[in-house]
Motif scaffolding. Structure first.
Motif, PDB file in Angstrom:
ATOM      1  N   ARG A 135       0.847  -1.189   0.000  1.00  0.00           N
ATOM      2  CA  ARG A 135       0.000   0.000   0.000  1.00  0.00           C
ATOM      3  C   ARG A 135       0.886   1.244   0.000  1.00  0.00           C
ATOM      4  NH1 ARG A 135      -4.410  -1.045   4.571  1.00  0.00           N
ATOM      5  NH2 ARG A 135      -3.326   0.802   5.288  1.00  0.00           N
ATOM      6  N   THR A 136       0.659   2.110  -0.987  1.00  0.00           N
ATOM      7  CA  THR A 136       1.418   3.353  -1.071  1.00  0.00           C
ATOM      8  C   THR A 136       0.470   4.517  -1.362  1.00  0.00           C
ATOM      9  OG1 THR A 136       1.830   3.073  -3.434  1.00  0.00           O
ATOM     10  CG2 THR A 136       3.512   2.225  -1.932  1.00  0.00           C
ATOM     11  N   LEU A 137       0.870   5.686  -0.922  1.00  0.00           N
ATOM     12  CA  LEU A 137       0.109   6.890  -1.185  1.00  0.00           C
ATOM     13  C   LEU A 137       0.607   7.483  -2.506  1.00  0.00           C
ATOM     14  CD1 LEU A 137      -2.098   8.432   0.304  1.00  0.00           C
ATOM     15  CD2 LEU A 137      -0.334   9.845   1.331  1.00  0.00           C
ATOM     16  N   GLN A 138      -0.318   7.695  -3.454  1.00  0.00           N
ATOM     17  CA  GLN A 138       0.071   8.225  -4.767  1.00  0.00           C
ATOM     18  C   GLN A 138      -0.880   9.332  -5.190  1.00  0.00           C
ATOM     19  OE1 GLN A 138      -0.016   4.835  -7.436  1.00  0.00           O
ATOM     20  NE2 GLN A 138       2.214   4.873  -7.515  1.00  0.00           N
ATOM     21  N   ARG A 139      -0.340  10.241  -6.017  1.00  0.00           N
ATOM     22  CA  ARG A 139      -1.191  11.259  -6.641  1.00  0.00           C
ATOM     23  C   ARG A 139      -1.771  10.652  -7.907  1.00  0.00           C
ATOM     24  NH1 ARG A 139      -1.275  16.648  -5.591  1.00  0.00           N
ATOM     25  NH2 ARG A 139      -1.224  17.210  -7.775  1.00  0.00           N
ATOM     26  N   VAL A 140      -3.097  10.636  -7.972  1.00  0.00           N
ATOM     27  CA  VAL A 140      -3.800  10.071  -9.122  1.00  0.00           C
ATOM     28  C   VAL A 140      -4.860  11.068  -9.581  1.00  0.00           C
ATOM     29  CG1 VAL A 140      -3.418   7.668  -8.403  1.00  0.00           C
ATOM     30  CG2 VAL A 140      -5.469   8.859  -7.639  1.00  0.00           C
ATOM     31  N   PRO A 141      -5.309  10.970 -10.820  1.00  0.00           N
ATOM     32  CA  PRO A 141      -6.360  11.881 -11.293  1.00  0.00           C
ATOM     33  C   PRO A 141      -7.647  11.722 -10.486  1.00  0.00           C
ATOM     34  CG  PRO A 141      -5.309  10.795 -13.140  1.00  0.00           C
ATOM     35  CD  PRO A 141      -4.799  10.117 -11.904  1.00  0.00           C
ATOM     36  N   PHE A 142      -8.292  12.842 -10.160  1.00  0.00           N
ATOM     37  CA  PHE A 142      -9.579  12.821  -9.450  1.00  0.00           C
ATOM     38  C   PHE A 142     -10.616  12.065 -10.275  1.00  0.00           C
ATOM     39  CE2 PHE A 142     -13.783  14.923  -9.072  1.00  0.00           C
ATOM     40  CZ  PHE A 142     -14.125  14.429  -7.826  1.00  0.00           C
ATOM     41  N   MET A 143     -10.683  12.382 -11.555  1.00  0.00           N
ATOM     42  CA  MET A 143     -11.547  11.657 -12.486  1.00  0.00           C
ATOM     43  C   MET A 143     -10.627  11.057 -13.540  1.00  0.00           C
ATOM     44  SD  MET A 143     -14.757  14.287 -12.942  1.00  0.00           S
ATOM     45  CE  MET A 143     -15.602  13.274 -14.133  1.00  0.00           C
ATOM     46  N   GLN A 144     -10.609   9.759 -13.614  1.00  0.00           N
ATOM     47  CA  GLN A 144      -9.660   9.054 -14.469  1.00  0.00           C
ATOM     48  C   GLN A 144      -9.690   9.527 -15.921  1.00  0.00           C
ATOM     49  OE1 GLN A 144      -7.199   6.995 -13.719  1.00  0.00           O
ATOM     50  NE2 GLN A 144      -6.671   6.892 -15.882  1.00  0.00           N
ATOM     51  N   ASP A 145     -10.877   9.836 -16.416  1.00  0.00           N
ATOM     52  CA  ASP A 145     -10.980  10.136 -17.848  1.00  0.00           C
ATOM     53  C   ASP A 145     -11.016  11.626 -18.176  1.00  0.00           C
ATOM     54  OD1 ASP A 145     -13.553  10.729 -16.930  1.00  0.00           O
ATOM     55  OD2 ASP A 145     -14.523   9.945 -18.721  1.00  0.00           O
ATOM     56  N   LEU A 146     -10.761  12.505 -17.210  1.00  0.00           N
ATOM     57  CA  LEU A 146     -10.873  13.947 -17.446  1.00  0.00           C
ATOM     58  C   LEU A 146      -9.510  14.618 -17.486  1.00  0.00           C
ATOM     59  CD1 LEU A 146     -12.706  16.535 -17.604  1.00  0.00           C
ATOM     60  CD2 LEU A 146     -12.477  16.634 -15.112  1.00  0.00           C
ATOM     61  N   LEU A 147      -9.267  15.371 -18.552  1.00  0.00           N
ATOM     62  CA  LEU A 147      -8.085  16.214 -18.599  1.00  0.00           C
ATOM     63  C   LEU A 147      -8.373  17.432 -19.466  1.00  0.00           C
ATOM     64  CD1 LEU A 147      -5.307  15.096 -20.969  1.00  0.00           C
ATOM     65  CD2 LEU A 147      -7.222  13.594 -20.637  1.00  0.00           C
ATOM     66  N   PHE A 148      -7.619  18.486 -19.206  1.00  0.00           N
ATOM     67  CA  PHE A 148      -7.755  19.742 -19.928  1.00  0.00           C
ATOM     68  C   PHE A 148      -6.452  19.971 -20.670  1.00  0.00           C
ATOM     69  CE2 PHE A 148     -10.364  19.874 -16.151  1.00  0.00           C
ATOM     70  CZ  PHE A 148     -11.578  20.347 -16.625  1.00  0.00           C
ATOM     71  N   VAL A 149      -6.562  20.286 -21.957  1.00  0.00           N
ATOM     72  CA  VAL A 149      -5.386  20.432 -22.806  1.00  0.00           C
ATOM     73  C   VAL A 149      -5.413  21.811 -23.447  1.00  0.00           C
ATOM     74  CG1 VAL A 149      -4.104  19.464 -24.745  1.00  0.00           C
ATOM     75  CG2 VAL A 149      -5.441  17.949 -23.268  1.00  0.00           C
ATOM     76  N   HIS A 150      -4.313  22.566 -23.291  1.00  0.00           N
ATOM     77  CA  HIS A 150      -4.218  23.922 -23.826  1.00  0.00           C
ATOM     78  C   HIS A 150      -3.344  23.897 -25.076  1.00  0.00           C
ATOM     79  CE1 HIS A 150      -3.186  28.397 -23.250  1.00  0.00           C
ATOM     80  NE2 HIS A 150      -4.444  28.299 -23.638  1.00  0.00           N
ATOM     81  N   GLU A 151      -4.007  23.866 -26.213  1.00  0.00           N
ATOM     82  CA  GLU A 151      -3.267  23.772 -27.477  1.00  0.00           C
ATOM     83  C   GLU A 151      -4.168  24.202 -28.627  1.00  0.00           C
ATOM     84  OE1 GLU A 151      -0.652  24.124 -29.402  1.00  0.00           O
ATOM     85  OE2 GLU A 151       0.380  22.782 -28.025  1.00  0.00           O
ATOM     86  N   ARG A 152      -3.590  24.267 -29.814  1.00  0.00           N
ATOM     87  CA  ARG A 152      -4.344  24.586 -31.029  1.00  0.00           C
ATOM     88  C   ARG A 152      -5.000  23.313 -31.544  1.00  0.00           C
ATOM     89  NH1 ARG A 152       0.162  27.475 -30.743  1.00  0.00           N
ATOM     90  NH2 ARG A 152       0.076  29.693 -31.205  1.00  0.00           N
ATOM     91  N   ARG A 153      -6.182  23.464 -32.073  1.00  0.00           N
ATOM     92  CA  ARG A 153      -6.940  22.308 -32.574  1.00  0.00           C
ATOM     93  C   ARG A 153      -6.189  21.621 -33.709  1.00  0.00           C
ATOM     94  NH1 ARG A 153     -12.790  20.985 -33.460  1.00  0.00           N
ATOM     95  NH2 ARG A 153     -12.575  18.816 -34.064  1.00  0.00           N
ATOM     96  N   ARG A 154      -5.543  22.378 -34.553  1.00  0.00           N
ATOM     97  CA  ARG A 154      -4.836  21.771 -35.689  1.00  0.00           C
ATOM     98  C   ARG A 154      -3.649  20.919 -35.222  1.00  0.00           C
ATOM     99  NH1 ARG A 154      -0.268  24.876 -36.748  1.00  0.00           N
ATOM    100  NH2 ARG A 154      -0.380  27.008 -35.969  1.00  0.00           N
ATOM    101  N   ILE A 155      -3.134  21.179 -34.041  1.00  0.00           N
ATOM    102  CA  ILE A 155      -2.057  20.362 -33.483  1.00  0.00           C
ATOM    103  C   ILE A 155      -2.640  19.148 -32.756  1.00  0.00           C
ATOM    104  CG2 ILE A 155      -0.219  20.329 -31.734  1.00  0.00           C
ATOM    105  CD1 ILE A 155       0.403  23.230 -32.623  1.00  0.00           C
ATOM    106  N   LEU A 156      -3.778  19.356 -32.063  1.00  0.00           N
ATOM    107  CA  LEU A 156      -4.388  18.264 -31.306  1.00  0.00           C
ATOM    108  C   LEU A 156      -5.051  17.202 -32.178  1.00  0.00           C
ATOM    109  CD1 LEU A 156      -6.059  19.935 -28.202  1.00  0.00           C
ATOM    110  CD2 LEU A 156      -4.150  18.339 -28.263  1.00  0.00           C
ATOM    111  N   ASP A 157      -5.686  17.612 -33.260  1.00  0.00           N
ATOM    112  CA  ASP A 157      -6.423  16.654 -34.098  1.00  0.00           C
ATOM    113  C   ASP A 157      -5.576  15.454 -34.546  1.00  0.00           C
ATOM    114  OD1 ASP A 157      -8.831  17.944 -33.827  1.00  0.00           O
ATOM    115  OD2 ASP A 157      -8.760  18.922 -35.785  1.00  0.00           O
ATOM    116  N   PRO A 158      -4.356  15.654 -35.061  1.00  0.00           N
ATOM    117  CA  PRO A 158      -3.556  14.488 -35.457  1.00  0.00           C
ATOM    118  C   PRO A 158      -3.191  13.587 -34.268  1.00  0.00           C
ATOM    119  CG  PRO A 158      -2.629  16.499 -36.403  1.00  0.00           C
ATOM    120  CD  PRO A 158      -3.708  16.906 -35.462  1.00  0.00           C
ATOM    121  N   ILE A 159      -2.994  14.186 -33.099  1.00  0.00           N
ATOM    122  CA  ILE A 159      -2.673  13.394 -31.903  1.00  0.00           C
ATOM    123  C   ILE A 159      -3.875  12.545 -31.510  1.00  0.00           C
ATOM    124  CG2 ILE A 159      -2.064  13.536 -29.447  1.00  0.00           C
ATOM    125  CD1 ILE A 159      -0.542  16.152 -30.161  1.00  0.00           C
TER     126      ILE A 159
END
Length: 189
Positions: free
Chosen positions: A59-83
């Motif tokens: 058992r270890t204490l770890q930092r994990v996402p509050f909501m596993q599937d939620l993230l916010f990404v600050h970028e241009r759409r034309r860069i994100l779309d191919p990713i």
């Protein structure tokens, strides 16, 4: 084709915005999207919490996402779309407007939310459905300290000596942060 006219949506694709995204990888994945995008030097924000995790019987204490599937990404759409096309488990969250428009968060709101989280030792996250009207108190503005200028609603807590402020990303996520009573200015209704 006419020349000199902008392609609809082209100006939006060239602006950096905070996109609300989903990571469909399992919670025990070695390289979740927030780490992968961070390694690509793309600005991301994932609300993190401390959680007791069992790995290989320990058992270890770890930092994990509050909501596993939620993230916010600050970028241009034309860069994100191919990713997004290349990584099958990374998706935009879409508005329910019938046009499959990706959800975005205004830069000012996102910066305010991130400031609240970064300035708090123990932020508590809530989904909008978890916050009931009887939990929400007076509207306030913080004057001074690390939360200077933030506005929000106080969290009602029976018998608590500490004061907590709700800071919201509308319809997405709410964080409750501890504030000093002397910095609280009540706003008129």
């Amino acid at each position: 084709m006419e020349t000199g006219k902008a392609v609809p949506g082209a100006e939006i694709a060239d602006q950096r915005q905070w996109y609300v995204m989903r990571d469909l990888k399992r919670c025990n994945a070695k390289l979740p999207a927030y780490k992968l995008l961070g390694d690509m030097k793309i600005e991301i924000f994932t609300p993190m919490v401390w959680k007791l995790v069992v790995r290989q019987g320990k058992r270890t204490l770890q930092r994990v996402p509050f909501m596993q599937d939620l993230l916010f990404v600050h970028e241009r759409r034309r860069i994100l779309d191919p990713i997004v096309e290349r990584i099958g488990t990374l998706q935009y969250r879409f508005l329910r407007d019938g046009h499959r428009s990706p959800m975005t968060v205004d830069d000012t709101e996102m910066n305010r939310f991130m400031q609240a989280v970064a300035s708090s030792e123990n932020p508590c996250y809530y989904t909008p459905g978890e916050v009931t009207p009887d939990m929400v108190g007076r509207s306030v503005r913080i004057i001074g300290g690390p939360f200077n200028g933030l506005e929000g609603r106080l969290q009602k807590m029976q018998g608590a000596r500490t004061r907590r402020l709700f800071v919201e990303l509308p319809n997405l996520l709410i964080v409750s942060v501890e504030v000093q009573a002397e910095f609280i200015e009540l706003l008129k209704k």
